[in-house]
Structures are given as structure tokens and as C-alpha cells.
Design a protein around this motif. Structure first.
Motif, PDB file in Angstrom:
ATOM      1  N   GLY A 145       0.832  -1.204   0.000  1.00  0.00           N
ATOM      2  CA  GLY A 145       0.000   0.000   0.000  1.00  0.00           C
ATOM      3  C   GLY A 145       0.868   1.256   0.000  1.00  0.00           C
ATOM      4  O   GLY A 145       2.027   1.232  -0.433  1.00  0.00           O
ATOM      5  N   GLN A 146       0.310   2.345   0.510  1.00  0.00           N
ATOM      6  CA  GLN A 146       1.015   3.632   0.532  1.00  0.00           C
ATOM      7  C   GLN A 146       2.328   3.553   1.307  1.00  0.00           C
ATOM      8  O   GLN A 146       3.361   4.055   0.868  1.00  0.00           O
ATOM      9  N   ALA A 147       2.249   2.908   2.486  1.00  0.00           N
ATOM     10  CA  ALA A 147       3.470   2.785   3.300  1.00  0.00           C
ATOM     11  C   ALA A 147       4.508   1.955   2.558  1.00  0.00           C
ATOM     12  O   ALA A 147       5.719   2.204   2.658  1.00  0.00           O
ATOM     13  N   GLY A 148       4.040   0.980   1.797  1.00  0.00           N
ATOM     14  CA  GLY A 148       4.949   0.129   1.034  1.00  0.00           C
ATOM     15  C   GLY A 148       5.657   0.900  -0.061  1.00  0.00           C
ATOM     16  O   GLY A 148       6.828   0.655  -0.368  1.00  0.00           O
ATOM     17  N   LYS A 149       4.917   1.839  -0.653  1.00  0.00           N
ATOM     18  CA  LYS A 149       5.525   2.662  -1.694  1.00  0.00           C
ATOM     19  C   LYS A 149       6.677   3.480  -1.089  1.00  0.00           C
ATOM     20  O   LYS A 149       7.761   3.599  -1.668  1.00  0.00           O
ATOM     21  N   LEU A 150       6.411   4.014   0.088  1.00  0.00           N
ATOM     22  CA  LEU A 150       7.480   4.768   0.753  1.00  0.00           C
ATOM     23  C   LEU A 150       8.634   3.838   1.126  1.00  0.00           C
ATOM     24  O   LEU A 150       9.808   4.189   0.950  1.00  0.00           O
ATOM     25  N   ILE A 176      16.590 -17.323   6.896  1.00  0.00           N
ATOM     26  CA  ILE A 176      17.219 -16.287   6.058  1.00  0.00           C
ATOM     27  C   ILE A 176      18.676 -16.060   6.469  1.00  0.00           C
ATOM     28  O   ILE A 176      19.545 -15.886   5.639  1.00  0.00           O
ATOM     29  N   GLN A 177      18.903 -16.045   7.777  1.00  0.00           N
ATOM     30  CA  GLN A 177      20.223 -15.680   8.330  1.00  0.00           C
ATOM     31  C   GLN A 177      20.707 -14.347   7.772  1.00  0.00           C
ATOM     32  O   GLN A 177      21.779 -14.260   7.135  1.00  0.00           O
ATOM     33  N   PRO A 178      19.923 -13.282   7.982  1.00  0.00           N
ATOM     34  CA  PRO A 178      20.336 -11.977   7.450  1.00  0.00           C
ATOM     35  C   PRO A 178      21.570 -11.454   8.182  1.00  0.00           C
ATOM     36  O   PRO A 178      21.834 -11.841   9.318  1.00  0.00           O
ATOM     37  N   LYS A 179      22.266 -10.552   7.508  1.00  0.00           N
ATOM     38  CA  LYS A 179      23.409  -9.895   8.171  1.00  0.00           C
ATOM     39  C   LYS A 179      22.918  -8.773   9.060  1.00  0.00           C
ATOM     40  O   LYS A 179      23.551  -8.409  10.038  1.00  0.00           O
ATOM     41  N   LEU A 180      21.786  -8.153   8.662  1.00  0.00           N
ATOM     42  CA  LEU A 180      21.273  -6.999   9.397  1.00  0.00           C
ATOM     43  C   LEU A 180      19.739  -7.033   9.390  1.00  0.00           C
ATOM     44  O   LEU A 180      19.128  -7.287   8.348  1.00  0.00           O
ATOM     45  N   ILE A 181      19.165  -6.760  10.546  1.00  0.00           N
ATOM     46  CA  ILE A 181      17.701  -6.691  10.654  1.00  0.00           C
ATOM     47  C   ILE A 181      17.317  -5.236  10.912  1.00  0.00           C
ATOM     48  O   ILE A 181      17.941  -4.559  11.738  1.00  0.00           O
ATOM     49  N   VAL A 182      16.296  -4.771  10.203  1.00  0.00           N
ATOM     50  CA  VAL A 182      15.774  -3.425  10.434  1.00  0.00           C
ATOM     51  C   VAL A 182      14.337  -3.561  10.928  1.00  0.00           C
ATOM     52  O   VAL A 182      13.483  -4.121  10.231  1.00  0.00           O
ATOM     53  N   ALA A 183      14.094  -3.080  12.133  1.00  0.00           N
ATOM     54  CA  ALA A 183      12.742  -3.105  12.696  1.00  0.00           C
ATOM     55  C   ALA A 183      12.068  -1.777  12.375  1.00  0.00           C
ATOM     56  O   ALA A 183      12.555  -0.714  12.769  1.00  0.00           O
ATOM     57  N   LEU A 184      10.953  -1.862  11.651  1.00  0.00           N
ATOM     58  CA  LEU A 184      10.223  -0.659  11.236  1.00  0.00           C
ATOM     59  C   LEU A 184       9.098  -0.396  12.236  1.00  0.00           C
ATOM     60  O   LEU A 184       8.061  -1.066  12.201  1.00  0.00           O
ATOM     61  N   GLY A 185       9.336   0.519  13.147  1.00  0.00           N
ATOM     62  CA  GLY A 185       8.296   0.879  14.113  1.00  0.00           C
ATOM     63  C   GLY A 185       8.348   0.048  15.381  1.00  0.00           C
ATOM     64  O   GLY A 185       9.081  -0.932  15.501  1.00  0.00           O
ATOM     65  N   ARG A 186       7.536   0.504  16.323  1.00  0.00           N
ATOM     66  CA  ARG A 186       7.599  -0.015  17.686  1.00  0.00           C
ATOM     67  C   ARG A 186       7.192  -1.491  17.830  1.00  0.00           C
ATOM     68  O   ARG A 186       7.915  -2.262  18.475  1.00  0.00           O
ATOM     69  N   PRO A 187       6.051  -1.903  17.249  1.00  0.00           N
ATOM     70  CA  PRO A 187       5.672  -3.304  17.450  1.00  0.00           C
ATOM     71  C   PRO A 187       6.735  -4.275  16.933  1.00  0.00           C
ATOM     72  O   PRO A 187       7.043  -5.278  17.594  1.00  0.00           O
ATOM     73  N   ALA A 188       7.330  -3.956  15.781  1.00  0.00           N
ATOM     74  CA  ALA A 188       8.384  -4.843  15.249  1.00  0.00           C
ATOM     75  C   ALA A 188       9.588  -4.827  16.182  1.00  0.00           C
ATOM     76  O   ALA A 188      10.151  -5.884  16.514  1.00  0.00           O
ATOM     77  N   VAL A 197      16.684  -0.061  14.700  1.00  0.00           N
ATOM     78  CA  VAL A 197      15.267   0.313  14.706  1.00  0.00           C
ATOM     79  C   VAL A 197      15.110   1.684  14.048  1.00  0.00           C
ATOM     80  O   VAL A 197      15.965   2.551  14.168  1.00  0.00           O
ATOM     81  N   THR A 198      14.014   1.817  13.344  1.00  0.00           N
ATOM     82  CA  THR A 198      13.706   3.111  12.746  1.00  0.00           C
ATOM     83  C   THR A 198      12.191   3.294  12.688  1.00  0.00           C
ATOM     84  O   THR A 198      11.434   2.421  13.101  1.00  0.00           O
ATOM     85  N   TYR A 199      11.787   4.448  12.194  1.00  0.00           N
ATOM     86  CA  TYR A 199      10.364   4.752  12.137  1.00  0.00           C
ATOM     87  C   TYR A 199       9.654   3.892  11.099  1.00  0.00           C
ATOM     88  O   TYR A 199      10.235   3.541  10.066  1.00  0.00           O
ATOM     89  N   HIS A 200       8.404   3.604  11.365  1.00  0.00           N
ATOM     90  CA  HIS A 200       7.579   2.864  10.399  1.00  0.00           C
ATOM     91  C   HIS A 200       7.206   3.819   9.259  1.00  0.00           C
ATOM     92  O   HIS A 200       6.891   4.983   9.496  1.00  0.00           O
ATOM     93  N   PRO A 201       7.237   3.333   8.000  1.00  0.00           N
ATOM     94  CA  PRO A 201       6.897   4.224   6.879  1.00  0.00           C
ATOM     95  C   PRO A 201       5.514   4.875   7.008  1.00  0.00           C
ATOM     96  O   PRO A 201       5.346   6.034   6.602  1.00  0.00           O
ATOM     97  N   ALA A 202       4.537   4.169   7.575  1.00  0.00           N
ATOM     98  CA  ALA A 202       3.198   4.771   7.716  1.00  0.00           C
ATOM     99  C   ALA A 202       3.268   5.973   8.672  1.00  0.00           C
ATOM    100  O   ALA A 202       2.588   6.988   8.474  1.00  0.00           O
TER     101      ALA A 202
END
Ligand code: URA
Length: 239
Positions: free
Chosen positions: A109-114, A165-177, A205-210
Motif C-alpha cells: 500500500g502507501q506505506a509500502g511505496k514509501l 534467512i540468516q540476514p546480516k542486518l535486521i531493520v525493525a520498522l516501528g515499535r511493534p516490530a 530500529v527506525t520509524y515505520h513508513p506509515a
């Protein structure tokens, strides 16, 4: 889309200029599970059974059929995630919204576009070395925030995704994540800009796109976070 167009789209103007050229954002490839209509009573909220050892296919079918919490009642389909299953980057959002529930893919959706534009601004694109998932796999009604019980019930699915997945880096978008992954109270404003740890994997951690769509004044901070992510990944890759 050019870098300038991307930045304009994000409402960032010249503040978000990066010297590196950003990649174009192609249509996302869907890995949506089949549409499942709820047919039986959901089980009462409970910790999901042990997901250790599930393959991707087993995980996908388990999530598609999951009835461990009330979120299964109104969903059109569960939304597992999308992208490169061996990605270095894992982005985790909150939960599917109406469009994601319809299409079976996170952040469309819109947040996804961002989000796609944020990825493009640091030279990433959906599906290529990036996996996108959510803290809960089913849409919370009225797009409300998932309850702590719902995120706790769904967490083993995310944990198994991370193991696979074993990612090298995880990014949490917003508080619940962030709270789901760090298992503690998180205020994004206080915890952004730091390197956290999820079971030995660096986490930012960073802000959620929405939220960013509603709160223009924090876009400059989000840009700083993107730069921090990029620097961190460079260090993790040793270049
Ligand atoms: N917001 C999220 O957190 N996840 C999605 O998939 C869509 C919107």
C-alpha cells in the motif's frame, strides 16, 4: 525512477541526497500463499507450537493455515513475507493492512511505496538481497496495532524466518516490530541510531513508513537511520 524523483516522492527534498545512484524500483514479486477462507473456530490465544526445523515450504503452509489467534477470523489470507530468502537485509514491519491482506504481500500500500523508495534511496530493491516480513502475519482488524498476545503468538514464525534467512542486518520498522524482536519496551526516538542485537544479528530500529507519511518532521531522522544502516552493512560486509 531517478534518485531526485524518489526523494521528492518521499517529501525529502535535497536533505536526503545520497551520492550513490539508487536502483529503480521494479514491480515486486509475490510469494503469497493461497487465499484461505476461515472455516473453523480459532483456537484461543496460545503460544505457537515449536517451529524449529520447519522448511520454508512447511513454514509457508503452517502460516497459511494458522488459527492460533483471533486475527485469523477476518483475514483474507496470511501474509508470510516477500523477497530473497537468503537476503543480507531483513526489514520487519508491524502487520498486513487491507491491501496486503488482499494481495498476500507485505508493504504494497502507501506505506509500502514509501518503503520501496527508502530502499531505493540506499541502493536496495524489494526481492534483491532484501526480505520483507511483518511481526504478525494476519491483518489486525481496522488496521489496529497488534496486541502483545498476538505478536507473541506469531513470533515463532518470524523467528523461524530469521533462522532460515540468516540476514546480516535486521531493520525493525516501528515499535511493534522492534518490541517483538528485542523483547522489551522500545521508544523508537530513544533507540534509533544504536546497534541492537537479535540473537547475535545486528538490529537497527527506525520509524515505520506509515508513521513517516503522517509525521513529515521525522523524515530527516529516518534518512539518518538509512545512512546508518548502509554504513553498518558496509562494515558487516567488510568494505
Ligand atoms: N504496514 C506494515 O507494517 N506492514 C505491511 O505489510 C503493510 C503496512
Amino acid at each position: 525512477m531517478t534518485q531526485d524523483e524518489i526523494l521528492r516522492e518521499m517529501g525529502l527534498g535535497p536533505v536526503w541526497k545520497l551520492r550513490a545512484k539508487a536502483a529503480a524500483v521494479p514491480a515486486a514479486e509475490s510469494m503469497a500463499p493461497a487465499v484461505t477462507e476461515p472455516q473453523q473456530e480459532p483456537a484461543p490465544p496460545a503460544a505457537a507450537a515449536d517451529k524449529t526445523g520447519l522448511s520454508w515450504d512447511e513454514l509457508a503452509s503452517t502460516v497459511a493455515a494458522c488459527r492460533l489467534c483471533r486475527l485469523c477470523e477476518a483475514r483474507k489470507q496470511a501474509v508470510l513475507g516477500v523477497g530473497d530468502r537468503h537476503a543480507d537485509w531483513l526489514f520487519v514491519g508491524e502487520g498486513p493492512g487491507a491491501e496486503e491482506d488482499l494481495r498476500g504481500e507485505p508493504f504494497v500500500g502507501q506505506a509500502g511505496k514509501l518503503l520501496d523508495n527508502m530502499l531505493a534511496a540506499i541502493g536496495l530493491r524489494r526481492g534483491a538481497d532484501v526480505y520483507i516480513a511483518n511481526a504478525v502475519k494476519c491483518r489486525p482488524p481496522e488496521n489496529r496495532t497488534p496486541t502483545p498476545e498476538e505478536t507473541a503468538t506469531c513470533r515463532p514464525y518470524l523467528e523461524r524466518q530469521i533462522e532460515l534467512i540468516q540476514p546480516k542486518l535486521i531493520v525493525a520498522l516501528g515499535r511493534p516490530a522492534a518490541q517483538t524482536l528485542l523483547q522489551s519496551e522500545v521508544k523508537i526516538g530513544a533507540e534509533r541510531g544504536k546497534l541492537h542485537d537479535y540473537r547475535g544479528i545486528p538490529l537497527i530500529v527506525t520509524y515505520h513508513p506509515a508513521y513517516l507519511l503522517r509525521t513529515l518532521q521525522d523524515k530527516a531522522r529516518a534518512w539518518e537511520d538509512l545512512c546508518f544502516m548502509r554504513r553498518t552493512m558496509k562494515t558487516l560486509k567488510g568494505n
